[in-house]
Design an enzyme around this catalytic site. Sequence first.
Site, mmCIF file in Angstrom:
data_model
loop_
_atom_site.group_PDB
_atom_site.id
_atom_site.type_symbol
_atom_site.label_atom_id
_atom_site.label_comp_id
_atom_site.label_asym_id
_atom_site.label_seq_id
_atom_site.Cartn_x
_atom_site.Cartn_y
_atom_site.Cartn_z
ATOM 1 N N LEU A 58 34.464 85.641 8.048
ATOM 2 C CA LEU A 58 33.482 86.521 8.165
ATOM 3 C C LEU A 58 33.323 87.809 7.431
ATOM 4 O O LEU A 58 34.518 88.228 7.027
ATOM 5 C CB LEU A 58 34.068 86.963 9.578
ATOM 6 C CG LEU A 58 33.147 87.225 10.924
ATOM 7 C CD1 LEU A 58 31.981 86.053 10.971
ATOM 8 C CD2 LEU A 58 33.677 87.641 12.209
ATOM 9 N N ASP A 59 32.167 88.025 6.899
ATOM 10 C CA ASP A 59 31.902 89.095 6.195
ATOM 11 C C ASP A 59 32.362 90.488 6.864
ATOM 12 O O ASP A 59 32.610 90.546 8.062
ATOM 13 C CB ASP A 59 30.383 89.421 6.067
ATOM 14 C CG ASP A 59 29.735 88.266 5.426
ATOM 15 O OD1 ASP A 59 30.469 87.298 4.720
ATOM 16 O OD2 ASP A 59 28.300 88.317 5.578
ATOM 17 N N ARG A 60 32.993 91.449 5.876
ATOM 18 C CA ARG A 60 33.482 92.718 6.405
ATOM 19 C C ARG A 60 32.459 93.424 7.162
ATOM 20 O O ARG A 60 32.969 94.046 8.080
ATOM 21 C CB ARG A 60 33.694 93.628 5.103
ATOM 22 C CG ARG A 60 34.350 94.845 5.463
ATOM 23 C CD ARG A 60 35.048 95.477 4.258
ATOM 24 N NE ARG A 60 33.982 96.548 3.631
ATOM 25 C CZ ARG A 60 33.683 97.730 3.987
ATOM 26 N NH1 ARG A 60 34.346 97.967 4.908
ATOM 27 N NH2 ARG A 60 32.915 98.497 3.305
#
Length: 311
Positions: free
Chosen positions: A136-138
Amino acid sequence: MNQSVRAVHPSWVVLPHQQTDKPTVLAFLLARFPAISESIWRQRLQQGKVHWQDGELITELTPYRAAQRVYYYREVTSEPRIPLQEQILHQDAHSLLVFKPHFLPVTPGGSFVNECLVARLRARTGIDSIVPVHRLDRDTSGVMLMSVCAASRDAYHGLFRDRKIHKCYQALAPLTPALQRQVPQGWLSAPIGWTVKNRIERGEPGFTMRVVSGVPNSHSEIRLLAVKDDIGLFELQPITGKTHQLRLHMQSLGMPLLNDRYYPALQPLQADDFSRPLKLVACELRYHDPISGEPRYISCDGFAAELESGC
């Protein structure tokens, strides 16, 4: 900011079989991590901060050992504090289901060594074997599945590998002028949908991605659920899992996500503005647990209430 921060838990890298021109571990590390100077690596080795899996220290003269893991501790001179809290939604002997807030990275990287989801969960639970099963992207918030037990880890990876897990996201984005003319305000009587398939490859700089011509390697199903003023509430289902896939697919429809710092144009590097998170949330995970066989459904709030009250 905290000064001279060292990761609590080590990272590791496997020495490749095919490497033939690196007589020492130090030589390999210098080639593998060119952004870290030779003086820093020598200092870490002298201070006992690099070791084999069994704890034996690696020195500046330690010979290269193919297929062995080298453990090292990430360090940064200062680490930003993320003032947002993760939540544990479910825990058992094999897995954790958690909520990751915006801005918090999942694993160490860049300026972050301990301010990441994995480090926080390990400190909170006392379980050092916690690792993420997916990405999951930051900049993205939402629900995540974490593995707790190494023996059962591959079973959870198999959910994603074999596409036996259902993921659903919500997003907010400005509508195209054509859509603004087409749809009424409020909730739609029926969603408007798009199937997006295209080819995604690494861009420039390397932490971005781009859509290119060629055989599609990415697939998303996207639906517009509601509209207020010029902003739409979208449901997004990634069929494949390319990096930044949903962000690029929304951009390809002419509707880049609100507060996206990468797309359509990369914004200058600056401190996080916690009042302007990316409007993308992984709001649902649904699957059958590969160990217990029990159905699992976990969810978090989307953006419907925020759209209703005004973005």
